[in-house]
Design a protein around this motif. Structure first.
Motif, PDB file in Angstrom:
ATOM      1  N   TYR A  54      43.881  31.386  31.249  1.00  0.00           N
ATOM      2  CA  TYR A  54      42.639  30.595  31.339  1.00  0.00           C
ATOM      3  C   TYR A  54      42.696  29.412  30.370  1.00  0.00           C
ATOM      4  O   TYR A  54      42.128  28.356  30.622  1.00  0.00           O
ATOM      5  CB  TYR A  54      41.396  31.466  31.110  1.00  0.00           C
ATOM      6  N   SER A  62      37.839  39.869  32.110  1.00  0.00           N
ATOM      7  CA  SER A  62      38.107  38.455  31.845  1.00  0.00           C
ATOM      8  C   SER A  62      38.410  37.702  33.147  1.00  0.00           C
ATOM      9  O   SER A  62      37.977  36.571  33.332  1.00  0.00           O
ATOM     10  CB  SER A  62      39.271  38.318  30.865  1.00  0.00           C
ATOM     11  N   THR A  63      39.131  38.335  34.086  1.00  0.00           N
ATOM     12  CA  THR A  63      39.422  37.663  35.347  1.00  0.00           C
ATOM     13  C   THR A  63      38.143  37.447  36.138  1.00  0.00           C
ATOM     14  O   THR A  63      37.917  36.396  36.739  1.00  0.00           O
ATOM     15  CB  THR A  63      40.416  38.486  36.176  1.00  0.00           C
ATOM     16  N   PHE A  78      36.361  34.584  34.720  1.00  0.00           N
ATOM     17  CA  PHE A  78      36.999  33.325  35.100  1.00  0.00           C
ATOM     18  C   PHE A  78      36.652  32.946  36.527  1.00  0.00           C
ATOM     19  O   PHE A  78      36.245  31.818  36.807  1.00  0.00           O
ATOM     20  CB  PHE A  78      38.522  33.451  34.944  1.00  0.00           C
ATOM     21  N   TYR A 135      45.583  32.017  40.024  1.00  0.00           N
ATOM     22  CA  TYR A 135      45.243  32.679  38.767  1.00  0.00           C
ATOM     23  C   TYR A 135      45.371  34.189  38.918  1.00  0.00           C
ATOM     24  O   TYR A 135      45.951  34.871  38.071  1.00  0.00           O
ATOM     25  CB  TYR A 135      43.814  32.301  38.355  1.00  0.00           C
TER      26      TYR A 135
END
Lengths: 531, 375, 274
Positions: free
Chosen positions: B307, B11-12, B15, B220
């Protein structure tokens, strides 16, 4: 010069002793005014005294007109006139002797009777003495008050005789003070005693002057008297600060108590609370629009109306939003913040983005004068009383009614209360309505001391939260004490820190305070509160 | 290393990939297409995007404390503004003699107030490294002092929210004062250049936009790193059962203080990047309503996802720009309604909707199955 | 010993080299010693001059009617509530009244709450991981890595508590009984010297109860265990020393049989069928 010096007092005394004896012939009047107009500057004072002494009922009118630069002589006819309207080329005048309206007269035809400032102040004093003899006691008192610091050698004797004959105690005290000031100015030590304890600025300035005089006895007596006066002033200032603090505090407590109720009972943070206050303030405005010309009645009616308006708004909020967010206090906070935005914008769109004025009825304006240095404004006094009455009523509701009992039960243990047959939902609605309604009451009160506008609520919401946090949640008396003490602290800090910094300091103080007492001044104790 | 852990996560990576693509797209639209071309993106729009990205970083910072620590901070705008003011002080010192009054040292507003020397706390802000350090240190110091006091006495829940709101409110009142030496009502404006690059050139502004994007990416990854570490799990444990966590031997208040301070520093960086792109910083940035709006971005995007905070910040701010252009009065209605609707009907935010649409379980569960596969 | 010989002695252990948080000292008797402890809430005495001694390795059951002060007693031991008077010692070295919750926890006192509290958003595995004895300061926690040894330890406890199959499930979806087990498992991960277990079998089936009794009995000896329980059948099955609390102080102490014959206890429990 010297002749006038000793003549004048006698003349004034005559004037005062035989006020009604003079015959008022037109001719006399004409002669007196002619003398006034034609005398050289040095002789005008005598002419003024002559007019005053004449006892002519029009004397006051003439002297006033003379002092105001409105007394003129017409070049062509020699008639004396009083100028009513001095704009443009032609001036409206009336006959000074008969009071008959003459109409417009060319400016060039008018010859103003000249005056200087020293004459003007003499006239002022003479008029003051004349006022001491009017029928209205309030006016007499006012005239006596005004005389302080104005007495000179010429007037002293007449003032003294007036003082002895005065029936009104206030008048006598004022005149005594006026005389004493005069004597101190002349260096009379024995008069200082009378001034001890006087709070008027005139007495103080006379004493100040005396304190720096060459005469050591006078100087030391005066400075001693001054010290005792300073002491008195300090006490009065403290009392005034306390009063301002308490009145500000009562507003804070009033604004916060609704919040304390909803937060304490339901655990709900109502960010729209400020807007409910605003609705109350707008109800006061609306009632005054409905009842034009009756601001007082409208305001009294606004108390129940404001309560109902805000309470209904509260019920709508509770039913439409809060009941769906049970047990999620942070979400409730966000949702009610949304409501507050909507309400603000609604007022901006429907009514106006500008501030509205709520008229202060007559019985609420003015102030209650305790003494020279301390007067309490009525509107704040009323609000203080109103706040106390609201708290008393709320305490009664909580302690003596079925609703109060149920509310307290739900506050302490919701599940248990429910199992005992208390309908918690109904209690929630009633509580929220009550808290909101009280916010409306706060709004009605606030309409008297602040601008009624869409941002009204925003200005009070943070302060209200602080009061609730400071006082301890769900505790009415705690809220009252917290409100009053925060108001007072704020007022105490303001003189040396400035309004903004004082507010910042209060906020910092509360942040530090909850270090020591995380649950406020009057926390709920016991195991239930720990969980 | 805890910081590289998120880089192994799907997921990172997704992103970061999307963010990189967005930065590249904006750069291309601005540079490749000439002015007047329908595809050209004006420098004004680029800076607007840059501001959105700094807001997104602020939202990520808020989500870190709200989503994973359960602390609803209504005062993060204060850290944002302090970072912004630190940057603003540097920019003010860079103006030099080009100000209205042409004073070599004093900023215009001080000359206007008849001050004859620089207040002590302005020293050093003419040096970029010092100012940039202060962008991190000043918000961190405030967060540490406030957090130390608050967490030590176990102020949590709505109490903490109220106190953070009071904090930013108090700061707003203080910064409105001319005597504070921060320009009073007007704050700082009329900036000339940053690190020697003129702020009025397109190249500098594009550079600032990209820098903001990179800062968002780094922020993030830092947040994600904390969340994925054991400390992140302790944070969640604290959020859900504070007392239990304490009995396990964790010093809950220190965990809270650490995460809160990191979050404040990220907010400060966001503020510092915002100021040169917006061209102004004033006490309104401290207003409670701004801070609470940030919370809405997070709530709309989806709490405890990171996110989601980015999505929320971009969506709300884009909507705000559009709305205030077309019908300004309607914006507050829309914002108010958004607060109500999101909390009542969308407790999981847009991220929750996305997850539902994909028909999968929550993100965390998916991560765990990955972890299990790895184990 | 002179300073020089001290310095030249290679085997010498300097004072500053010994760890500051020294282990619990139980050479001189009990592991937990409470004396004359009193707590009152708003004038109501929840604990009234309570004196209680728990020996090292002992399994002690504490029973008492509602409001007898059982939970408050645990609150005092774990540092959640401060008593008005009295003293509480852990071993003969540590005064618990001067310490806070995390310190007490890291000293080796583990507590299982009356209402099962597990971290519902985390998995069973993660719950146990957090409970594991480790350096629990902020930065070590941030950089902590799960070693093979840690995994083994977690697996071991998963097996003991019968939660192997559920390790990747979020704790929120567990049944009530499973949560109780998980919480006991978390206690075991802490490797505590003293376990405080508040109503461990509430909501358990007969079978689960049996296993719990087995587990607790097997722990005794290595660790000291204090069990607060309402279920008399369960207490009887543990068959150890029983302390009866009533209105905040000890009413009787002894074996289950002795206690249940005590007329004072019978009076308090009249009608509850002890």
């Amino acid at each position: 010069m010297s002749i006038r010096r000793w003549l004048e007092p006698i003349l004034i005394v005559c004037l005062l002793i035989w006020p009604c004896m003079a015959a008022s012939a037109e001719a006399d009047g004409q002669a007196l005014l002619t003398e006034l107009a034609e005398a050289p500057a040095s002789g005008k004072a005598a002419a003024i005294t002559a007019i005053a002494e004449s006892g002519d009922p029009r004397a006051r009118h003439w002297l006033q007109a003379f002092a105001d630069n409105k007394l003129s002589r017409m070049d062509d006819s020699g008639r004396f006139v009083v100028v009513l309207e001095n704009r443009g080329r032609d001036w409206t005048v009336e006959d000074a002797l008969t009071g008959e309206a003459i109409g417009e007269v060319s400016r060039r035809n008018l010859n103003r009777v000249r005056i200087n400032n020293s004459l003007r102040s003499r006239i002022g004093n003479i008029l003051g003495l004349l006022d001491l003899k009017v029928d209205d006691p309030a006016k007499r008192r006012e005239a006596a008050r005004e005389l302080r610091g104005e007495v000179d050698a010429v007037m002293a004797e007449s003032v003294e005789s007036l003082m002895e004959s005065a029936e009104d105690e206030d008048v006598r005290d004022y005149l005594a003070e006026a005389l004493a000031i005069h004597r101190v100015q002349r260096g009379d030590v024995s008069a200082i005693d009378t001034l001890r304890g006087s709070l008027s600025s005139e007495a103080r300035s006379a004493l100040n002057k005396a304190a720096s005089s060459d005469d050591p006895e006078l100087a030391s007596a005066a400075s001693e008297a001054l010290t005792s006066i300073e002491q008195l002033l300090k006490i009065n200032n403290a009392a005034e600060t306390l009063y301002f603090g308490l009145s500000l505090g009562s507003v804070l407590a009033l604004a916060a108590v609704g919040l304390a109720i909803t937060f304490g009972v339901m655990g709900v943070i109502n960010m729209a609370h400020g807007e409910l206050i605003m609705l109350g303030a707008y109800s006061a405005w609306g009632m005054q629009q409905l009842l034009p010309g009756q601001p007082g009645l409208a305001l009294v009616l606004a108390v129940p109306v404001g309560f109902m308006v805000s309470a209904s708004a509260g019920i709508v909020i509770e039913r439409s939003i809060i009941q769906f967010l049970k047990g999620r206090p942070l979400e409730t906070l966000l949702a009610t913040f949304g409501v507050s935005l909507i309400l603000q914008q609604l007022v901006r769109t429907v009514i106006s983005p500008l501030n509205r004025t709520v008229v202060t009825p007559e019985w609420m304006s003015g102030s209650l004068m305790i003494n020279e240095a301390l007067s309490l404004t009525f509107n704040r006094l009323y609000i203080l009383g109103f706040a106390l009455a609201v708290f008393a009523a709320l305490l009664l509701v909580m302690r003596r009614t079925r609703l109060g009992l149920e509310v307290r039960a739900v506050t302490q243990n919701r599940a248990m209360a429910r199992s005992m047959g208390i309908r918690a939902t109904r209690v929630d609605i009633m509580t929220f309505a009550l808290g909101s309604g009280v916010a409306g009451l706060a709004g009605v009160a606030l309409s008297q001391i602040t601008n009624v506008g869409p941002n009204l609520g925003q200005n009070y919401i943070v302060d209200s939260f602080m009061v609730v946090v400071f006082g301890g949640v769900g505790n009415l008396l705690g809220t009252l004490v917290a409100g009053l003490s925060l108001g007072t602290i704020n007022q105490l800090l303001e003189p040396w820190a400035g309004a903004v910094l004082a507010k910042v300091m209060v906020l910092v103080f509360i942040i530090l305070f909850i270090q020591k007492r995380p649950r406020g001044l009057f926390p709920q104790k016991g195991r239930a509160a720990e969980g | 290393m805890w910081l590289t852990q998120p880089l192994n996560e799907k997921s990172t990576r997704l992103f970061l990939g999307l963010l990189g693509a967005a930065l590249a797209l904006v750069t291309i639209l601005h540079l490749v297409f000439p002015q007047g071309h329908p595809m050209h993106m004006s420098i004004y729009t680029v800076s607007l995007m840059g501001k959105y990205l700094s807001y997104a970083l602020l939202a990520v910072a808020v989500d870190l404390v709200w989503g994973y620590l359960g602390m609803l901070s209504l005062g993060h705008g204060a850290f944002f503004a302090i970072g912004g003011y630190a940057m603003g002080m540097y920019l003010m010192r860079q103006i030099g003699t080009r100000g209205e009054y042409g004073h070599p040292v004093l900023p215009d507003f001080m000359v206007f107030l008849n001050w004859d020397s620089l207040p002590w706390y302005w020293y050093g802000f003419d040096m970029a490294w010092f100012a940039f350090a202060m962008v991190l240190i000043a918000p961190a110091a405030l967060a540490m002092v406030f957090g130390y006091l608050a967490f030590r006495s176990r102020v949590t829940g709505v109490y903490l929210s109220i106190m953070t709101q009071a904090l930013t409110f108090a700061l707003m009142l203080a910064f409105y004062r001319n005597e504070m030496g921060f320009g009073g009502n007007n704050g700082f404006t009329d900036f000339k250049d940053l690190l020697g690059f003129s702020l009025s050139t397109d190249a500098t502004r594009l550079g600032l936009f990209i820098a903001t994007g990179v800062a968002l990416a780094i922020g993030y990854v830092i947040c994600r790193g904390i969340v994925l570490s054991k400390l992140g799990r302790v944070s969640i444990a604290t959020r859900d059962a504070e007392a239990r966590t304490r009995f396990l031997g964790y010093r809950v208040e220190r965990v809270q203080l650490f995460v809160f301070t990191v979050s404040a520093m990220l907010a400060g960086v966001a503020g510092a990047l915002y100021v040169p792109q917006a061209g102004i910083i004033n006490p309104n940035q401290f207003s409670p309503i701004f801070s609470i709006e940030v919370v809405l971005w997070v709530a709309l995007g989806g709490r405890a996802t990171l996110y989601g905070a980015v999505i929320g910040a971009l969506v709300v701010n884009y909507a705000k720009s559009v709305f205030t252009g077309i019908m300004p009065e309607a914006w507050l209605f829309a914002l108010g309604a958004l607060f109500v609707l999101v909390t009542v009907f969308l407790p999981q935010g847009l991220a929750g909707v996305l997850a539902k649409l994909r028909g999968k379980g929550s993100d965390d569960e998916k991560d765990l199955t990955e972890k299990e596969a790895a184990a | 010993m002179s300073l020089i010989s001290e310095l030249t002695d290679r085997e010498h252990v300097f004072d500053f080299l010994t760890p500051a948080a020294s282990p619990v000292d139980v050479r001189h008797g009990p592991i937990l010693y409470m004396e004359d402890v009193t707590v009152s809430f708003d004038g109501f005495r929840a604990i009234d001059e309570l004196t209680l001694t728990i020996n090292d390795g002992e399994l002690r059951c504490i029973i008492g009617p509602n409001g007898a002060g059982k939970t408050t007693m645990m609150d005092i031991i774990t540092g959640k509530t401060r008593p008005d008077t009295g003293s509480v010692w852990f071993g003969s070295r540590h005064n618990l009244l001067t310490m806070n919750e995390p310190d007490i926890a890291s000293l080796g006192i583990g507590r299982k709450f009356q209402k099962p509290t597990v971290f519902e958003a985390l998995t069973v595995f993660e719950n146990l991981e957090l409970a594991m004895a480790a350096d629990k300061r902020v930065f070590p926690t941030l950089t902590a890595k799960l070693t093979g040894e840690h995994r083994e330890r977690i697996d071991e406890v998963l097996e003991m508590t019968g939660l192997q199959e559920l390790r990747w499930r979020t704790a929120g979806v567990l049944s009530h009984g499973q949560k109780q087990w998980l919480e006991i498992g978390m206690l075991l991960m802490q490797r505590p010297r003293l376990l405080l277990v508040d109503e461990p079998v509430a909501g358990m089936t007969e079978q689960e109860m049996e296993r719990t009794a087995e587990l607790l009995t097997s722990l005794a000896g290595k660790q000291s265990v204090v069990v607060v329980e309402h279920d008399m059948g369960f207490v009887r099955s543990l068959a150890r020393t029983v302390t009866v609390l009533h209105q905040g102080s000890v009413l009787a102490e002894g074996s289950m049989d002795e206690v249940s014959k005590d007329p004072k206890v019978v009076e308090v429990y009249l009608g509850e069928g002890i």
